[in-house]
Write a protein that holds these residues in place. Structure first.
Motif, PDB file in Angstrom:
ATOM      1  N   VAL A 112       2.496   1.115   3.594  1.00 41.71           N
ATOM      2  CA  VAL A 112       2.484   2.457   2.872  1.00 41.71           C
ATOM      3  C   VAL A 112       1.419   3.399   3.807  1.00 41.71           C
ATOM      4  CG1 VAL A 112       1.237   3.447   0.850  1.00 41.71           C
ATOM      5  CG2 VAL A 112       2.560   1.358   0.375  1.00 41.71           C
ATOM      6  N   LEU A 113       0.651   2.618   4.314  1.00 41.78           N
ATOM      7  CA  LEU A 113      -0.411   3.538   5.136  1.00 41.78           C
ATOM      8  C   LEU A 113       0.180   3.831   6.321  1.00 41.78           C
ATOM      9  CD1 LEU A 113      -3.681   1.448   4.858  1.00 41.78           C
ATOM     10  CD2 LEU A 113      -3.112   3.574   3.753  1.00 41.78           C
ATOM     11  N   ASP A 114       0.980   3.166   6.912  1.00 38.37           N
ATOM     12  CA  ASP A 114       2.007   3.599   8.130  1.00 38.37           C
ATOM     13  C   ASP A 114       2.860   5.028   7.672  1.00 38.37           C
ATOM     14  OD1 ASP A 114       1.181   1.591   9.829  1.00 38.37           O
ATOM     15  OD2 ASP A 114       2.848   0.300   9.556  1.00 38.37           O
ATOM     16  N   THR A 115       3.488   4.934   6.599  1.00 39.88           N
ATOM     17  CA  THR A 115       4.018   6.094   6.222  1.00 39.88           C
ATOM     18  C   THR A 115       3.214   7.432   5.922  1.00 39.88           C
ATOM     19  OG1 THR A 115       5.682   4.581   4.892  1.00 39.88           O
ATOM     20  CG2 THR A 115       5.561   7.077   4.265  1.00 39.88           C
ATOM     21  N   VAL A 116       1.891   7.081   5.586  1.00 39.92           N
ATOM     22  CA  VAL A 116       0.739   8.007   5.131  1.00 39.92           C
ATOM     23  C   VAL A 116       0.376   8.631   6.648  1.00 39.92           C
ATOM     24  CG1 VAL A 116      -1.400   8.930   4.606  1.00 39.92           C
ATOM     25  CG2 VAL A 116      -0.166   7.360   3.122  1.00 39.92           C
ATOM     26  N   ARG A 117       0.204   7.771   7.627  1.00 40.75           N
ATOM     27  CA  ARG A 117      -0.154   8.354   9.046  1.00 40.75           C
ATOM     28  C   ARG A 117       0.906   9.145   9.877  1.00 40.75           C
ATOM     29  NH1 ARG A 117      -1.742   2.505   9.483  1.00 40.75           N
ATOM     30  NH2 ARG A 117      -4.007   2.353   9.040  1.00 40.75           N
ATOM     31  N   ALA A 118       2.218   8.841   9.236  1.00 38.39           N
ATOM     32  CA  ALA A 118       3.340   9.541   9.955  1.00 38.39           C
ATOM     33  C   ALA A 118       3.406  10.751   9.588  1.00 38.39           C
ATOM     34  CB  ALA A 118       4.889   8.863   9.682  1.00 38.39           C
ATOM     35  N   GLY A 119       2.786  11.089   8.442  1.00 33.87           N
ATOM     36  CA  GLY A 119       2.599  12.710   7.946  1.00 33.87           C
ATOM     37  C   GLY A 119       4.014  12.925   7.200  1.00 33.87           C
ATOM     38  N   GLY A 120       4.214  14.352   6.828  1.00 33.02           N
ATOM     39  CA  GLY A 120       5.329  14.610   6.297  1.00 33.02           C
ATOM     40  C   GLY A 120       4.968  14.377   4.751  1.00 33.02           C
ATOM     41  N   ARG A 121       6.170  14.423   3.843  1.00 32.94           N
ATOM     42  CA  ARG A 121       6.033  13.951   2.443  1.00 32.94           C
ATOM     43  C   ARG A 121       7.253  13.081   2.153  1.00 32.94           C
ATOM     44  NH1 ARG A 121       3.881  17.360  -1.053  1.00 32.94           N
ATOM     45  NH2 ARG A 121       5.663  17.163  -2.308  1.00 32.94           N
TER      46      ARG A 121
ATOM     47  N   TYR B  82      -7.683  -7.271  -2.462  1.00 33.50           N
ATOM     48  CA  TYR B  82      -6.450  -7.170  -1.510  1.00 33.50           C
ATOM     49  C   TYR B  82      -5.497  -6.333  -2.545  1.00 33.50           C
ATOM     50  CZ  TYR B  82      -8.143 -10.351   2.135  1.00 33.50           C
ATOM     51  OH  TYR B  82      -8.852 -10.869   3.082  1.00 33.50           O
ATOM     52  N   LEU B  83      -5.332  -6.674  -3.727  1.00 33.18           N
ATOM     53  CA  LEU B  83      -4.608  -6.006  -4.572  1.00 33.18           C
ATOM     54  C   LEU B  83      -5.195  -4.682  -5.093  1.00 33.18           C
ATOM     55  CD1 LEU B  83      -4.064  -9.000  -7.325  1.00 33.18           C
ATOM     56  CD2 LEU B  83      -2.560  -7.916  -5.694  1.00 33.18           C
ATOM     57  N   ALA B  84      -6.239  -4.313  -4.999  1.00 32.83           N
ATOM     58  CA  ALA B  84      -6.899  -3.090  -5.146  1.00 32.83           C
ATOM     59  C   ALA B  84      -6.706  -2.210  -3.876  1.00 32.83           C
ATOM     60  CB  ALA B  84      -8.652  -3.349  -5.222  1.00 32.83           C
ATOM     61  N   HIS B  85      -6.663  -2.846  -2.764  1.00 32.26           N
ATOM     62  CA  HIS B  85      -6.424  -2.082  -1.439  1.00 32.26           C
ATOM     63  C   HIS B  85      -5.013  -1.549  -1.526  1.00 32.26           C
ATOM     64  CE1 HIS B  85      -6.191  -1.248   2.681  1.00 32.26           C
ATOM     65  NE2 HIS B  85      -5.140  -2.030   2.947  1.00 32.26           N
ATOM     66  N   LEU B  86      -4.058  -2.500  -2.096  1.00 31.24           N
ATOM     67  CA  LEU B  86      -2.581  -2.065  -2.060  1.00 31.24           C
ATOM     68  C   LEU B  86      -2.634  -0.728  -3.129  1.00 31.24           C
ATOM     69  CD1 LEU B  86       0.436  -2.133  -1.574  1.00 31.24           C
ATOM     70  CD2 LEU B  86       0.522  -4.136  -3.100  1.00 31.24           C
ATOM     71  N   ALA B  87      -3.205  -1.014  -4.230  1.00 31.02           N
ATOM     72  CA  ALA B  87      -3.240   0.093  -5.335  1.00 31.02           C
ATOM     73  C   ALA B  87      -3.824   1.358  -4.625  1.00 31.02           C
ATOM     74  CB  ALA B  87      -3.665  -0.254  -6.452  1.00 31.02           C
TER      75      ALA B  87
ATOM     76  N   ALA C  67      -1.408   7.618  -0.708  1.00 29.22           N
ATOM     77  CA  ALA C  67      -0.092   8.394  -0.515  1.00 29.22           C
ATOM     78  C   ALA C  67       0.323   9.326  -1.284  1.00 29.22           C
ATOM     79  CB  ALA C  67       0.954   7.238  -0.295  1.00 29.22           C
ATOM     80  N   ASP C  68       0.327   9.133  -2.701  1.00 30.51           N
ATOM     81  CA  ASP C  68       0.363  10.212  -3.629  1.00 30.51           C
ATOM     82  C   ASP C  68      -0.288  11.339  -3.409  1.00 30.51           C
ATOM     83  OD1 ASP C  68       1.284  11.178  -6.408  1.00 30.51           O
ATOM     84  OD2 ASP C  68      -0.782  10.895  -6.799  1.00 30.51           O
ATOM     85  N   GLN C  69      -1.627  11.232  -3.042  1.00 29.49           N
ATOM     86  CA  GLN C  69      -2.579  12.319  -2.783  1.00 29.49           C
ATOM     87  C   GLN C  69      -2.264  13.173  -1.529  1.00 29.49           C
ATOM     88  OE1 GLN C  69      -6.551  10.524  -2.786  1.00 29.49           O
ATOM     89  NE2 GLN C  69      -6.603  10.143  -5.039  1.00 29.49           N
ATOM     90  N   GLN C  70      -1.682  12.468  -0.669  1.00 35.21           N
ATOM     91  CA  GLN C  70      -1.256  12.965   0.518  1.00 35.21           C
ATOM     92  C   GLN C  70       0.061  13.708   0.543  1.00 35.21           C
ATOM     93  OE1 GLN C  70      -3.173  13.292   3.269  1.00 35.21           O
ATOM     94  NE2 GLN C  70      -5.033  12.639   1.813  1.00 35.21           N
TER      95      GLN C  70
ATOM     96  N   LEU D 255       2.561  -0.171 -11.344  1.00 37.52           N
ATOM     97  CA  LEU D 255       1.651   0.716 -12.032  1.00 37.52           C
ATOM     98  C   LEU D 255       0.891   1.471 -11.241  1.00 37.52           C
ATOM     99  CD1 LEU D 255       0.728  -1.357 -14.880  1.00 37.52           C
ATOM    100  CD2 LEU D 255       2.401   0.419 -15.110  1.00 37.52           C
ATOM    101  N   ALA D 256       0.733   1.492 -10.006  1.00 35.38           N
ATOM    102  CA  ALA D 256       0.009   2.244  -9.010  1.00 35.38           C
ATOM    103  C   ALA D 256       0.743   3.550  -8.325  1.00 35.38           C
ATOM    104  CB  ALA D 256      -0.450   1.508  -7.997  1.00 35.38           C
ATOM    105  N   THR D 257       2.016   3.686  -8.817  1.00 37.41           N
ATOM    106  CA  THR D 257       2.793   4.890  -8.279  1.00 37.41           C
ATOM    107  C   THR D 257       2.505   5.824  -9.343  1.00 37.41           C
ATOM    108  OG1 THR D 257       4.698   3.840  -9.730  1.00 37.41           O
ATOM    109  CG2 THR D 257       4.575   3.338  -7.541  1.00 37.41           C
ATOM    110  N   ARG D 258       3.150   7.011  -9.089  1.00 37.76           N
ATOM    111  CA  ARG D 258       2.873   8.386  -9.891  1.00 37.76           C
ATOM    112  C   ARG D 258       3.844   8.256 -11.082  1.00 37.76           C
ATOM    113  NH1 ARG D 258       1.673  13.882  -9.748  1.00 37.76           N
ATOM    114  NH2 ARG D 258      -0.158  13.042  -8.226  1.00 37.76           N
ATOM    115  N   VAL D 259       5.086   7.899 -11.076  1.00 34.21           N
ATOM    116  CA  VAL D 259       6.022   7.428 -12.149  1.00 34.21           C
ATOM    117  C   VAL D 259       6.576   6.113 -12.003  1.00 34.21           C
ATOM    118  CG1 VAL D 259       6.333   9.635 -12.876  1.00 34.21           C
ATOM    119  CG2 VAL D 259       7.852   8.819 -11.584  1.00 34.21           C
ATOM    120  N   LEU D 260       6.798   5.429 -13.078  1.00 33.93           N
ATOM    121  CA  LEU D 260       7.528   3.956 -13.009  1.00 33.93           C
ATOM    122  C   LEU D 260       8.761   4.182 -13.854  1.00 33.93           C
ATOM    123  CD1 LEU D 260       7.949   1.063 -12.592  1.00 33.93           C
ATOM    124  CD2 LEU D 260       6.325   0.577 -14.537  1.00 33.93           C
TER     125      LEU D 260
END
Length: 242
Positions: A62-71, A97-102, A108-111, A133-138
């Motif tokens: 997830v963080l790699d995707t955020v670092r790559a930019g874009g949407r 660790y679970l909190a870190h993933l969430a 990512a959603d905020q970015q 449950l950590a995604t914008r919609v499920l």
């Protein structure tokens, strides 16, 4: 109950022209063509429990995707057990660790990365909370079987008889397991049609992505959480007034 599709079927329906998604030790990672670009796919397959290493691996994607930019949209596909119930993981601080993933998914959603959960099998407890449950919609497929806590576990914690909880669950979706109850509470945004191609359904979900968390509103409208929205609004207004 209609069985949910397998991950292979889901990926074929999402990416008829092919994809670069693979599964290693129960963890899903990769991407595929989508709309005018690509969509990142992560998740858990095969009713696999989520432990320390898995949470770190998924968060890293997830963080790699955020670092790559874009949407680039992020699809979180889930057929998991609960968090891994091992002494080692607990001593290492699995909850963190679970909190870190969430939080990675929330970042990512905020970015500007649309985050969509797709529940196609089982999921429970911390693994369910930190991923789907950590995604914008499920979204879910018929036959999916989610629970935050199964009723025998609720019985052990509350000391209430299992039979009483089973009876209560018939009219109180907020703590009851199962897809229908998660839909009633607003935790599950929509149930997809497995008889139709999944790609256009996912495209519609992303196009109609709500600007904010609407689970409280859905819970009120569907009768599963009739007062959650009112209470949340009251707490928010009181905090703003401080």
């Amino acid at each position: 109950m209609t069985p949910a599709k397998s991950l292979t079927d889901i990926l074929a329906s999402l990416f008829p022209e092919g994809h670069a998604v693979s599964v290693e030790e129960g963890l899903i990672a990769g991407d595929g063509p989508f709309a005018q670009g690509r969509i990142k796919v992560i998740g858990i397959d095969g009713d696999t429990p989520l432990g320390v290493e898995g949470a770190l691996t998924l968060a890293g994607h997830v963080l790699d995707t955020v670092r790559a930019g874009g949407r680039t949209p992020i699809l979180v596909a889930i057929d998991s057990d609960s968090q891994r119930m091992s002494r080692r993981d607990e001593l290492l601080g699995l909850n963190e660790y679970l909190a870190h993933l969430a939080k990675a998914l929330l970042l990512a959603d905020q970015q500007g990365h649309p985050t969509i959960g797709l529940l196609y099998g089982h999921s429970a407890a911390g693994a369910f909370i930190a991923t789907a449950l950590a995604t914008r919609v499920l979204a879910a497929l018929p036959g999916a079987n989610p629970s935050v806590m199964d009723l025998p576990s609720v019985s052990r914690v509350t000391k209430l008889p299992l039979e009483k909880l089973q009876e209560m669950a018939k009219s109180t979706p907020v703590f009851a397991p199962g897809l229908d109850n998660m839909l009633a509470t607003g935790a599950v945004h929509a149930v997809l049609d497995p008889a139709e191609p999944l790609r256009p359904q996912l495209e519609t979900l992303i196009a109609d992505l709500p600007a904010s968390d609407v689970r409280d509103r859905l819970g009120r409208e569907r009768g599963g959480r009739p007062v959650a929205e009112e209470i949340a609004d009251l707490v928010s207004s009181r905090l703003r007034a401080v």
